[in-house]
Write an enzyme that holds these catalytic residues in place. Sequence first.
Site, PDB file in Angstrom:
ATOM      1  N   TYR A  20      -7.823  -3.241   7.949  1.00 11.46           N
ATOM      2  CA  TYR A  20      -6.346  -3.139   7.630  1.00 11.46           C
ATOM      3  C   TYR A  20      -5.478  -3.909   8.510  1.00 11.46           C
ATOM      4  O   TYR A  20      -6.267  -4.595   9.537  1.00 11.46           O
ATOM      5  CB  TYR A  20      -5.885  -1.740   7.821  1.00 11.46           C
TER       6      TYR A  20
ATOM      7  N   ARG B  12      -0.837   2.225   5.493  1.00 15.77           N
ATOM      8  CA  ARG B  12      -1.917   3.045   4.400  1.00 15.77           C
ATOM      9  C   ARG B  12      -3.320   3.180   4.952  1.00 15.77           C
ATOM     10  O   ARG B  12      -4.095   3.875   4.253  1.00 15.77           O
ATOM     11  CB  ARG B  12      -2.001   2.437   3.127  1.00 15.77           C
TER      12      ARG B  12
ATOM     13  N   TRP C 253       8.493  -3.643  -0.257  1.00 13.09           N
ATOM     14  CA  TRP C 253       7.921  -4.510   0.608  1.00 13.09           C
ATOM     15  C   TRP C 253       7.960  -6.031   0.066  1.00 13.09           C
ATOM     16  O   TRP C 253       8.176  -6.721   0.712  1.00 13.09           O
ATOM     17  CB  TRP C 253       6.717  -3.949   1.028  1.00 13.09           C
TER      18      TRP C 253
END
Length: 202
Positions: free
Chosen positions: A8, A14, A104
């Site tokens: 990530y 998330r 986003w």
Amino acid sequence: MPNYKLTYFNMRGRAEIIRYIFAYLDIKYEDHRIEQADWSEVKSTLPFGKIPILEVDGLNLHQSLAIARYLTKNTDLAGKTELEQCQADAIVDTLDDFMSRFPWAEKKQDIKDQMFNELLTYDGPHLLQDLDTYLGEKEWLIGNSVRKRKRRAGNTSSHRKQMNYQRQLGLCHKDSKVNLKRLPVAKDGTIQASRRILLAVD
Ligand SMILES: N[C@@H](CCC(=O)N[C@@H](CS)C(=O)NCC(=O)O)C(=O)O
């Protein structure tokens, strides 16, 4: 125990739910955090071009909540009965509905700012109010406790170490009820300070 590698960005986003689950279950994993500058190269290698990705013994899993549900199977972190599991899923999906509205990808900065502002000024507090009402006088949103996690063979001392660590931080009552707090999970897998969440040990 499989080999886990979580990929990530270097932020909570998330992936944090997955890091929480690993931390709570005391499971070792590689917390691979990539920089924005390297993202386009990594993206081109992924079937759906999105992260987080969890590699399990070489197999890539995607979708943060599918991964979270996979990791909590055979634990009672996501409900003890099928009904509780449905209720836990519903809360997770309610939060996900909200998170999914964050713009986003919006290119126009003024529109993006306005949308964020509306979400955080109106919708966020409204959602928190609804969650508060749902919680009512109960201690937990779903069920009334989270059972002590099953110890894995060979990690008793690390379990004890983590309980001691939580006690030192004041996250854990001496009668062994835990009020784990909502803390960012550091790169080394430890949990650091901040708000309360729904986990407890009885
Ligand atoms: N529903 C997916 C969403 C995945 C997602 O949108 N990931 C974002 C980061 S939070 C991403 O990969 N963004 C970079 C891009 O789309 O290029 C999940 O929960 O895993």
